[in-house]
Design a protein around this motif. Structure first.
Motif, PDB file in Angstrom:
ATOM      1  N   GLY A 128       0.812  -1.213   0.000  1.00  0.00           N
ATOM      2  CA  GLY A 128       0.000   0.000   0.000  1.00  0.00           C
ATOM      3  C   GLY A 128       0.845   1.262   0.000  1.00  0.00           C
ATOM      4  O   GLY A 128       0.335   2.350   0.238  1.00  0.00           O
ATOM      5  N   ILE A 130       3.226   2.253   2.122  1.00  0.00           N
ATOM      6  CA  ILE A 130       3.370   2.938   3.410  1.00  0.00           C
ATOM      7  C   ILE A 130       4.797   3.404   3.671  1.00  0.00           C
ATOM      8  O   ILE A 130       5.049   4.190   4.565  1.00  0.00           O
ATOM      9  N   ALA A 140       2.002   6.863   0.190  1.00  0.00           N
ATOM     10  CA  ALA A 140       0.586   6.938   0.543  1.00  0.00           C
ATOM     11  C   ALA A 140       0.161   8.325   0.981  1.00  0.00           C
ATOM     12  O   ALA A 140      -1.019   8.605   1.044  1.00  0.00           O
ATOM     13  N   ASP A 141       1.120   9.198   1.285  1.00  0.00           N
ATOM     14  CA  ASP A 141       0.707  10.535   1.711  1.00  0.00           C
ATOM     15  C   ASP A 141       0.732  11.497   0.520  1.00  0.00           C
ATOM     16  O   ASP A 141       0.930  11.081  -0.625  1.00  0.00           O
ATOM     17  N   ASP A 142       0.526  12.774   0.802  1.00  0.00           N
ATOM     18  CA  ASP A 142       0.407  13.714  -0.316  1.00  0.00           C
ATOM     19  C   ASP A 142       1.691  14.504  -0.559  1.00  0.00           C
ATOM     20  O   ASP A 142       1.670  15.557  -1.162  1.00  0.00           O
ATOM     21  N   SER A 286      -2.928   6.772  -7.357  1.00  0.00           N
ATOM     22  CA  SER A 286      -4.127   6.641  -6.521  1.00  0.00           C
ATOM     23  C   SER A 286      -3.762   6.453  -5.040  1.00  0.00           C
ATOM     24  O   SER A 286      -4.500   6.864  -4.161  1.00  0.00           O
ATOM     25  N   LEU A 287      -2.596   5.851  -4.772  1.00  0.00           N
ATOM     26  CA  LEU A 287      -2.187   5.623  -3.382  1.00  0.00           C
ATOM     27  C   LEU A 287      -2.080   6.944  -2.635  1.00  0.00           C
ATOM     28  O   LEU A 287      -2.443   7.041  -1.465  1.00  0.00           O
ATOM     29  N   GLY A 288      -1.555   7.940  -3.315  1.00  0.00           N
ATOM     30  CA  GLY A 288      -1.358   9.234  -2.669  1.00  0.00           C
ATOM     31  C   GLY A 288      -2.618  10.086  -2.659  1.00  0.00           C
ATOM     32  O   GLY A 288      -2.550  11.267  -2.377  1.00  0.00           O
ATOM     33  N   GLY A 289      -3.741   9.508  -2.971  1.00  0.00           N
ATOM     34  CA  GLY A 289      -4.983  10.272  -2.948  1.00  0.00           C
ATOM     35  C   GLY A 289      -5.410  10.734  -4.326  1.00  0.00           C
ATOM     36  O   GLY A 289      -6.477  11.294  -4.499  1.00  0.00           O
ATOM     37  N   GLY A 290      -4.583  10.475  -5.328  1.00  0.00           N
ATOM     38  CA  GLY A 290      -4.966  10.731  -6.710  1.00  0.00           C
ATOM     39  C   GLY A 290      -5.140  12.193  -7.069  1.00  0.00           C
ATOM     40  O   GLY A 290      -5.926  12.509  -7.942  1.00  0.00           O
TER      41      GLY A 290
ATOM     42  N   SER B 384      -3.192  -1.160   5.002  1.00  0.00           N
ATOM     43  CA  SER B 384      -1.815  -0.721   4.906  1.00  0.00           C
ATOM     44  C   SER B 384      -1.755   0.442   3.940  1.00  0.00           C
ATOM     45  O   SER B 384      -1.765   0.229   2.737  1.00  0.00           O
ATOM     46  N   VAL B 388      -3.502   7.984   6.864  1.00  0.00           N
ATOM     47  CA  VAL B 388      -2.382   8.785   6.406  1.00  0.00           C
ATOM     48  C   VAL B 388      -2.609  10.206   6.902  1.00  0.00           C
ATOM     49  O   VAL B 388      -3.739  10.698   6.865  1.00  0.00           O
ATOM     50  N   ARG B 396      -6.426  10.942   6.394  1.00  0.00           N
ATOM     51  CA  ARG B 396      -7.064  10.332   5.237  1.00  0.00           C
ATOM     52  C   ARG B 396      -7.128   8.831   5.411  1.00  0.00           C
ATOM     53  O   ARG B 396      -6.158   8.207   5.845  1.00  0.00           O
ATOM     54  N   TYR B 452     -11.478   7.541  -0.893  1.00  0.00           N
ATOM     55  CA  TYR B 452     -10.713   8.151   0.199  1.00  0.00           C
ATOM     56  C   TYR B 452     -11.607   9.103   0.976  1.00  0.00           C
ATOM     57  O   TYR B 452     -12.352   9.884   0.388  1.00  0.00           O
TER      58      TYR B 452
END
Lengths: 291, 492
Positions: A128, A130, A140-142, A286-290, B384, B388, B396, B452
């Motif tokens: 994911g 992380i 996963a973050d922005d 998409s993982l980072g919020g897209g 996982s 965030v 999030r 999300y």
């Protein structure tokens, strides 16, 4: 002298053997059992003929139809490829932006990207995305070190970070943080002061402190005014708790400023085909919020 | 037994003397093939009709059509394993609704109980596939080989050309019937006309041929060779049926008070002072399980009534009243001995309880079916990472949000979250990325979306805060609210 006779009690025949007056009844296996046994034997012989079974001095018997487990696998893989080709050819032809807009393509690419991510990327970046603090950045973050648009991500995956690929991110040394402590650019005292200022950026910046001046003189060019980032690609923002190589503490910042740690990433364009990288791009985006 | 006898009756010195083999201990009873005799009468007629109707339904039902609109299968009864759907006329069932099957099985069991309490073993005697196919297989034997005596003679005969030919013909016809049975089974699992062609031109899947082999093979063995052994030893129903019976249940009963003492009929002899049973053994010879009903009700009796037909024929011949063996209750049978009237008590505590349970399950099933939801939602929280924190401090959470669109129409939904102040929802692939994302799900499919939810820092309560996803159907505004969790940092 052994003789086969009929047992008076059970009416069964004996085997003819006698030990100290004890005789054994002859109880043959049931007929159905014998029949199945011989049918199995005949079946086995047929199997030898139809399927590969016997080793020869240099080779093996190939069987009537030349069947092999490997051949079967190749056949199955061919079928798989054919089944996927209608989607993969569409993805091959489309740009990552087009894929993100087409819902059915996006759906397919997200699944394909997830699998490719698990096989190639998750070893460092974690399931994911992380990340692993102190070693590999979170996806996963922005916060995107090298840009968070689809095109940026595609470029980063294709060419990697700080490697021998001439097009790799920071491969020309443009994104290398100077060793402020090890090379004697700043004194240990100055580093402590700037580190305290950097940590304070997360909440209320300590305005007018000696650290602020040192920061403005040395760090702003890359990390931005007030540590908001955006100076040059690869320089993370410092006004958040998100960190890759350091803990968001004074000690952590001192270590990084004294002798910086730089990450690197392989050039995946040399290992994966363009279609897989497109699917990976859409998935990582998409993982980072897209956004 | 033989050992005990020999040691007690004779001195031990005699024990060496070998005895006749007829004295040998037999721990295993050989199966004696039952060759039922042909009878004529009301029960036989009912059995022919039941067989015709049931077999016709079994073989024709897969070909019945039911229009469900374009793109949907038009087979009335279809269990589509590949697409994970089951269709029964207007009902379409998805895998997670398999509890309907539980309800169906309960209905079947309760119907069986009620049927047994009211009218005896009519399931066993007339409706069960074991009975129907055994009856059909025996009819084939009777057609090729002949009636009971001819079949017994054929069984004892040494193998010769005639026996080989006749037994061969019987076996071939049995195999064809069994094959038809297996094929019809397979037809319920795919579009019948197409699959039927595929089965014969060899392009059907391995699974289809396996199913045909297993079901057809079972039909051939069970109806051809196992026959009454299935009812006596394999079927649990014969064993627990006694719990369904009371003295008012209809069973095949022999009026011993009228029949005994039994004796063969002699010409001109009067029946005064003796029983009406002429001991012709027609009831035994016609019985498909080979029992003597004059011994009383027993678990091997499947309640088919063929012995009644056989006995009535004989009674008519001798000018005696019918019904020495009858489909009647124990109460009536004993009552008539004292001159009582024949009365059928259908309303009894037992039947009331069974009928009540049947009605309750039926109503529950019907209510569930009428109120069946056409949209269902599955929410999987991303593990996982669990959450965030973005650079501005917002939290999030990621979810996999699945929408099961269980109607044959494309649908559009709006999604919003509720219960968490300031939280916004965003769907990957939604173009305008507005606060009320639009989710499109094609007809009769599951739409999978990556969703999300972002909530401002401080709006969460500890590790997990409940929140609600509200899905609105854009066409009619109907809402589906489902609970989820929002993960955040532990707060002391």
């Amino acid at each position: 002298m052994a003789s086969i006779e009929k047992d008076s009690v059970s009416g069964q025949m004996t085997t003819g053997h006698e030990w100290d007056g004890i005789k054994e009844l002859n109880t043959p296996l049931p007929k159905w059992w014998i029949v199945i046994f011989w049918v199995s034997v005949i079946w086995a012989i047929g199997y030898w003929i139809v399927y590969p079974s016997w080793p020869t001095t240099s080779n093996y018997s190939h069987g009537l139809f030349g069947w092999s487990a490997r051949g079967q696998l190749e056949e199955d893989l061919k079928d798989q490829k054919l089944a996927r080709s209608q989607w993969l050819s569409k993805i091959e032809a489309a740009s990552v932006e087009d894929i993100a807009k087409d819902k059915s393509l996006l759906n397919y690419a997200m699944v394909g990207g997830k699998i490719a991510f698990g096989e190639n990327c998750a070893a460092c970046h974690g399931t994911g995305g992380i990340g692993r603090p102190g070693a590999y950045p979170s996806l996963a973050d922005d916060v995107w070190l090298w840009g968070g648009t689809l095109a940026d991500i595609q470029q980063t995956i294709t060419h990697g970070v700080r490697n021998s690929d001439p097009a790799s991110r920071g491969g020309d040394g443009s994104a290398t943080m100077p060793s402020f402590g090890a090379d004697g650019i700043l004194t240990p005292e100055q580093i402590s002061q700037v580190a305290e200022y950097v940590v304070s950026l997360q909440k209320t910046p300590a305005a007018g402190s000696p650290g602020e001046k040192i920061f403005n003189d040395n760090c702003v060019a890359c990390h931005g005014q007030g540590g908001v980032g955006g100076g040059i690609p690869g320089a993370p923002p410092l006004n958040t708790a998100i960190r890759t190589f350091t803990k968001p503490t004074v000690e952590g910042v001192i270590a990084q400023v004294t002798k910086p740690h730089h990450g690197s990433m392989p050039s995946w364009g040399r290992r994966l085909d363009a279609t897989t990288i497109k699917m990976l791009t859409v998935y990582v985006h998409s993982l980072g919020g897209g956004k | 037994m033989a050992i005990v006898k020999s040691s007690s009756e004779k001195a031990s010195s005699d024990a060496v003397k070998p005895k006749a083999s007829s004295d040998a201990i037999k721990l295993y009873a050989e199966t004696v093939t039952v060759h039922p005799r042909r009878v004529r009468g009301i029960f036989r007629t009912i059995k022919w009709w039941a067989m015709a109707v049931l077999l016709a339904f079994w073989h024709l039902a897969p070909f019945l059509r039911w229009d469900r609109g374009p793109g949907a299968p038009d087979q009335m009864i279809l269990i589509d394993l590949a697409a994970r759907r089951a269709y029964f006329a207007f009902i379409e069932i998805w895998p997670q609704e398999v509890y309907y099957l539980t309800g169906l099985l309960m209905l079947a069991a309760l119907t069986l109980f009620l049927m047994s309490a009211l009218a005896g073993r009519i399931w066993c005697g007339f409706l069960c596939w074991q009975t129907v196919y055994t009856d059909l297989f025996v009819a084939v034997e009777r057609w090729i080989v002949g009636d009971r005596n001819a079949r017994i003679a054929m069984e004892r005969r040494k193998w010769d050309a005639e026996k080989l030919m006749k037994r061969g013909a019987v076996t071939v016809i049995w195999l064809l019937i069994a094959l038809a049975c297996g094929i019809s089974f397979a037809l319920y699992f795919d579009n019948a006309p197409t699959l039927l062609r595929e089965i014969f031109d060899g392009t059907a899947g391995m699974g289809t041929y396996t199913a045909i082999g297993v079901v057809g093979g079972a039909c051939f063995l069970l109806a051809g060779y196992a026959r009454e052994q299935v009812c006596i030893y394999m079927c649990p129903y014969a064993r627990f049926q006694s719990a369904m019976f009371d003295e008012h249940s209809l069973i095949i009963s022999y009026e011993a008070w009228r029949g005994e003492p039994r004796a063969p009929a002699r010409k001109g002899q009067s029946f005064d002072g003796r029983g009406h049973c002429i001991d012709c053994r027609m009831c035994v010879q016609s019985c498909p399980t080979g029992i003597d009903i004059r011994d009383g009700n027993q678990l091997a009796c499947i309640g088919c009534g063929l012995c009644i037909d056989a006995c009535n024929t004989m009674m008519d011949k001798h000018g005696l009243p019918r019904g020495l063996i009858s489909y009647d209750s124990v109460v009536n049978q004993l009552g008539r001995e004292k001159g009582g009237e024949t009365k059928f008590r259908l309303v009894r505590p037992r039947t009331i309880v069974y009928a009540g349970a049947l009605a309750v399950v039926g109503v529950v099933m019907l209510t569930a079916l009428v109120n069946r939801r056409t949209v269902e939602v599955n929410i999987l929280h991303e593990r996982s990472p669990l959450y965030v924190q973005e650079r501005n401090g917002d939290l999030r959470n990621g979810y996999t949000y699945k929408i099961l669109n269980m109607v044959r129409r494309d649908r559009e939904f709006n999604l919003r979250v509720d219960g968490l102040p300031g939280a916004t929802v965003m769907v990957i692939g939604d173009e305008d990325q507005g606060s009320k994302p639009e989710l499109d799900v094609a007809a009769d499919t599951v739409g999978t979306f990556r969703v999300y939810v972002t909530a401002p820092q401080g709006s969460t309560k500890g590790k997990a805060t409940p929140l609600y996803f509200v899905l609105t159907d854009k066409r009619n505004g109907s809402q589906l609210r489902s609970e989820g969790l929002f993960a955040g940092p532990d707060q002391e």
